[in-house]
Design a protein around this motif. Structure first.
Motif, mmCIF file in Angstrom:
data_model
loop_
_atom_site.group_PDB
_atom_site.id
_atom_site.type_symbol
_atom_site.label_atom_id
_atom_site.label_comp_id
_atom_site.label_asym_id
_atom_site.label_seq_id
_atom_site.Cartn_x
_atom_site.Cartn_y
_atom_site.Cartn_z
ATOM 1 N N LEU A 56 -1.659 13.166 9.467
ATOM 2 C CA LEU A 56 -0.707 12.136 9.089
ATOM 3 C C LEU A 56 -1.330 10.586 8.691
ATOM 4 C CD1 LEU A 56 1.960 12.884 11.789
ATOM 5 C CD2 LEU A 56 2.088 13.794 9.540
ATOM 6 N N LEU A 57 -2.369 10.427 8.722
ATOM 7 C CA LEU A 57 -3.276 9.341 8.751
ATOM 8 C C LEU A 57 -3.712 9.171 7.088
ATOM 9 C CD1 LEU A 57 -4.844 7.109 9.908
ATOM 10 C CD2 LEU A 57 -7.108 8.756 9.766
ATOM 11 N N VAL A 112 0.859 -1.177 0.122
ATOM 12 C CA VAL A 112 0.057 -0.197 0.183
ATOM 13 C C VAL A 112 0.649 1.242 0.137
ATOM 14 C CG1 VAL A 112 -1.566 1.324 1.375
ATOM 15 C CG2 VAL A 112 -1.849 -1.203 1.255
ATOM 16 N N ASP A 113 0.554 2.005 -1.034
ATOM 17 C CA ASP A 113 1.557 3.394 -0.916
ATOM 18 C C ASP A 113 0.541 4.586 -0.095
ATOM 19 O OD1 ASP A 113 2.824 5.478 -1.577
ATOM 20 O OD2 ASP A 113 2.090 5.842 -3.617
ATOM 21 N N MET A 114 1.243 4.887 1.047
ATOM 22 C CA MET A 114 0.503 5.902 1.928
ATOM 23 C C MET A 114 0.704 7.202 1.821
ATOM 24 S SD MET A 114 0.449 3.604 5.558
ATOM 25 C CE MET A 114 2.038 4.096 6.064
ATOM 26 N N ASN A 115 1.306 7.535 0.553
ATOM 27 C CA ASN A 115 1.571 8.953 0.115
ATOM 28 C C ASN A 115 2.122 9.865 1.230
ATOM 29 O OD1 ASN A 115 0.012 8.407 -2.362
ATOM 30 N ND2 ASN A 115 -1.725 8.683 -1.340
ATOM 31 N N GLU A 116 3.210 9.201 2.065
ATOM 32 C CA GLU A 116 4.288 9.761 2.755
ATOM 33 C C GLU A 116 3.550 10.146 4.038
ATOM 34 O OE1 GLU A 116 5.898 13.203 0.891
ATOM 35 O OE2 GLU A 116 7.162 12.254 -0.537
ATOM 36 N N ASP A 160 4.627 3.512 9.102
ATOM 37 C CA ASP A 160 5.631 3.879 8.387
ATOM 38 C C ASP A 160 6.590 4.349 9.484
ATOM 39 O OD1 ASP A 160 7.888 4.553 6.929
ATOM 40 O OD2 ASP A 160 6.650 5.408 5.356
ATOM 41 N N LEU A 161 7.553 3.374 9.981
ATOM 42 C CA LEU A 161 8.506 3.957 11.150
ATOM 43 C C LEU A 161 9.572 5.148 10.666
ATOM 44 C CD1 LEU A 161 9.233 0.503 13.023
ATOM 45 C CD2 LEU A 161 7.777 2.478 13.763
ATOM 46 N N VAL A 162 9.786 5.216 9.249
ATOM 47 C CA VAL A 162 10.658 5.930 8.776
ATOM 48 C C VAL A 162 10.072 7.477 8.755
ATOM 49 C CG1 VAL A 162 12.043 6.795 6.677
ATOM 50 C CG2 VAL A 162 11.833 4.335 7.240
ATOM 51 N N ARG A 163 8.827 7.508 8.341
ATOM 52 C CA ARG A 163 8.361 8.751 8.356
ATOM 53 C C ARG A 163 7.914 9.193 9.788
ATOM 54 N NH1 ARG A 163 9.115 11.067 3.648
ATOM 55 N NH2 ARG A 163 8.452 9.447 1.871
ATOM 56 N N TRP A 164 7.651 8.180 10.701
ATOM 57 C CA TRP A 164 7.360 8.645 12.081
ATOM 58 C C TRP A 164 8.591 9.257 12.753
ATOM 59 C CZ3 TRP A 164 3.488 5.658 15.265
ATOM 60 C CH2 TRP A 164 3.542 5.784 16.605
ATOM 61 N N ARG A 165 9.886 8.709 12.475
ATOM 62 C CA ARG A 165 11.201 9.163 13.077
ATOM 63 C C ARG A 165 11.308 10.783 12.287
ATOM 64 N NH1 ARG A 165 12.715 3.805 11.851
ATOM 65 N NH2 ARG A 165 12.758 2.458 13.732
ATOM 66 N N GLU A 166 11.040 10.895 11.008
ATOM 67 C CA GLU A 166 11.285 11.988 10.504
ATOM 68 C C GLU A 166 10.253 13.185 11.074
ATOM 69 O OE1 GLU A 166 10.615 11.490 6.412
ATOM 70 O OE2 GLU A 166 12.389 10.347 6.083
ATOM 71 N N ARG A 167 8.883 12.800 11.245
ATOM 72 C CA ARG A 167 8.004 13.662 11.897
ATOM 73 C C ARG A 167 8.241 13.944 13.367
ATOM 74 N NH1 ARG A 167 3.896 15.302 8.388
ATOM 75 N NH2 ARG A 167 4.585 14.859 6.187
ATOM 76 N N MET A 218 -12.985 9.864 13.083
ATOM 77 C CA MET A 218 -11.953 9.196 13.886
ATOM 78 C C MET A 218 -11.512 7.934 13.423
ATOM 79 S SD MET A 218 -13.488 9.718 17.837
ATOM 80 C CE MET A 218 -12.074 9.133 18.661
ATOM 81 N N TRP A 219 -10.364 7.398 14.085
ATOM 82 C CA TRP A 219 -10.047 6.184 13.498
ATOM 83 C C TRP A 219 -9.587 5.068 14.828
ATOM 84 C CZ3 TRP A 219 -5.015 4.858 14.995
ATOM 85 C CH2 TRP A 219 -4.259 5.901 15.608
ATOM 86 N N MET A 220 -9.382 4.011 14.628
ATOM 87 C CA MET A 220 -9.081 3.312 15.729
ATOM 88 C C MET A 220 -7.987 2.002 15.262
ATOM 89 S SD MET A 220 -12.915 2.059 17.241
ATOM 90 C CE MET A 220 -13.463 1.402 15.775
#
Length: 571
Positions: free
Chosen positions: A502-503, A421-425, A465-472, A456-458
């Motif tokens: 970011l979702l 799945v491409d999450m578009n960054e 995406d841990l890479v984007r998580w660290r960047e943000r 909302m989301w659950m």
């Protein structure tokens, strides 16, 4: 003279005949108005004090109709309607608890039906599903008679020269109370109960014939109704409390299973296999789960592996607490899941959030959010990330992408597609839950800026995406929000605000939620969903679980394992 005398003597005879005609007409009119007045008396509830034993008996029978199901046939429909539903003749007043079942119990429950789920959560749904119909006619008749005897007893006790009859009523009431305290169905009743019923019926008939103040009987009837209302409400709250206790308490069988596995672990001391290469390989499909439930985590992993096209690429990381660590280790050491790799980690041994003591870290949880409108009430169960989830980049420093699974899901599809799945960054992928908008939980969001119309989301199934998580620097954002809003509901609001913008919204087919509280999910919807989420109190491993949904969870549990048989585990 004679003729004159005869004419004079005829005058009194004519007057006497005219008086007789008037008297007959009066009797005819009286015979018409008396029944009409009697019916009007019924319609007005017979509130006036009576001085005739016959009229008092009629008034008492109208009061008895409040509870007695034996309405006389042949009366006009409107009279029977009045007898069945006296309406405003019994206004509410304050009372104390009693063991008597009053006639307004069903009505009270009906009035509270709209707010029941709001007050007591999913207990009301479970109660409606498991409500038992009372089919024991004799027990119900005894309750009716006891109700009427209690209503008349205070008024009869005030009358003089009826001491023996008063004692008779008292003894009959005490005897019925004793029998009903020991019997809940007709099969539990003692022998010769028919004679006791006939005796009580005779006693009530005598009480109705006594010259009593109808206002006193009416007051007693109101009091009994209110006592029944209060007791019904008390038992509803007590049942809801016990239901919540059953939900939050580990079942005895699961506790036994955990203890047996822990003992077995220390008896055998199994050696850990060298899995370091696969555990840190970012090219594999890594699934992370927080759980202290052996069976639940086993079903999640088993259902995921059973639907995977290539189980060799699957690596499961189960994070648990110290109490469940050894039982988890033993379970996954003795059970294999095709070619998948399973790692068990103790969160209390890990370096988690900076400046966050491990004693303050809790396992993932669900929050109940209730909505009340003019027409209906609705309760939703929102599962959200806990503080532990924000430590994932530190726990898995070499991984780039993971899928987070809750332990109350069942997988029905190959999850390997999520890695394509491409999450578009975006940082996180989740199915949106638009039944609740952010504006509906504004009290949890404080003064922070947000889009009130956003869905909302659950948690349950989330691609990260841990890479984007660290960047943000998502973890620091969450910590900042928590420090500004130190409340009991911090996690919900902080999580929703942290991932604003970011979702990435996954397709709705991926997750079907509500199987832990919603009875209205169709079989077709369940079959189409890729993942079933049992969010809510009615978890499938509990006896309170919804039977129609539990079968989808149970089929991924291997019940041939010896420990399950020893501990009588049969969810």
């Amino acid at each position: 003279m004679k003729g004159g005398g005869g004419a004079y003597s005829m005058m009194p005879m004519k007057k006497r005949w005219s008086w007789l005609v008037i008297a007959v007409l009066g009797l005819v009119l009286l015979s018409m108005f008396v029944p009409l007045a009697f019916l009007l008396g019924l319609h007005n509830g017979f509130h006036s004090v009576t001085h005739s034993g016959q009229r008092d008996s009629a008034s008492s029978r109208s009061g008895a109709a409040l509870k007695s199901p034996l309405i006389k046939e042949g009366l006009p429909k409107h009279v029977n309607g009045i007898l069945r539903n006296p309406g405003p003749t019994l206004p509410k007043s304050v009372g104390v608890g009693s063991s008597t079942e009053g006639p307004k119990t069903a009505q009270v429950i009906g009035q509270n039906e709209k707010t029941c789920e709001l007050k007591f959560g999913s207990y009301c749904l479970w109660r409606q599903q498991h409500r038992e119909k009372m089919k024991d006619f004799i027990v119900e008749k005894m309750k009716d008679q006891l109700y009427m005897a209690r209503a008349y007893y205070p008024s009869v006790a005030k009358l003089t020269n009826l001491e023996l009859f008063t004692q008779e009523i008292k003894q009959s009431i005490q005897e019925f109370e004793r029998i009903l305290s020991e019997s809940s169905s007709d099969t539990d009743l003692p022998p010769q109960i028919d004679k006791k019923l006939q005796k009580m019926e005779t006693t009530i008939t005598k009480a109705k014939a006594a010259v009593v103040d109808c206002n006193n009987v009416d007051k007693k009837l109101r009091q009994l109704v209110d006592l029944t209302e209060d007791e019904a409400n008390f038992h509803m709250k007590q049942s809801a409390f016990l239901y919540q206790l059953a939900v939050q308490t580990t079942p005895k069988s699961l506790h036994c299973l955990s203890m047996r596995l822990t003992v077995e672990y220390f008896k055998t001391s199994p050696d850990d296999a060298d899995l370091s290469e696969s555990l840190s390989n970012p090219d594999l499909h890594h699934y992370v789960m927080f759980s202290n439930n052996v069976l639940a985590s086993s079903v999640v992993i088993n259902s995921t592996v059973m639907h995977a096209k290539d189980s060799k690429k699957q690596v499961f990381h189960v994070l648990t607490d110290k109490q469940s660590f050894f039982s988890m280790k033993m379970w996954f050491f003795t059970n294999s899941y095709k070619d998948a790799t399973v790692q068990v980690l103790n969160i209390e041994d890990l370096d988690l959030l900076e400046g966050q003591p491990s004693t303050h870290i809790s396992m993932p949880q669900e929050l109940r959010i209730s909505f009340l409108s003019a027409s209906t009430s609705r309760t939703e169960y929102i599962s959200v990330f806990s503080h532990l989830h924000y430590s994932l980049p530190r726990i898995f420093p070499t991984l780039k992408k993971i899928v987070i699974l809750d332990d109350d899901i069942v997988v029905q599809w190959d999850l390997s597609e999520l890695w394509n799945v491409d999450m578009n960054e975006k940082v996180i992928g989740a199915v949106q839950f638009c039944m609740v908008k952010l504006g509906a939980i504004k009290s949890y969001l404080g003064k922070e800026s947000y889009d009130a119309d956003s869905c909302m989301w659950m948690s349950g199934l989330n691609v990260v995406d841990l890479v984007r998580w660290r960047e943000r620097n998502v973890t620091r954002t969450f910590q900042g929000l928590v420090q500004r809003r130190l409340t009991e509901t911090t996690t919900l609001g902080a999580t929703m605000l942290t991932f604003q913008g970011l979702l990435f919204a996954l397709d709705d087919k991926w997750v079907l939620s509500g199987l832990g509280h919603n009875y209205g999910i169709t079989k077709e919807s369940i079959n189409k969903a890729f993942v079933l989420h049992f969010n809510g109190n009615m978890k499938p491993w509990l006896e309170l679980g919804i039977p129609n949904y539990k079968i989808h969870w149970r089929k991924f549990l291997n019940q041939e394992i010896r420990f399950l048989t020893d501990c009588n585990v049969n969810p």
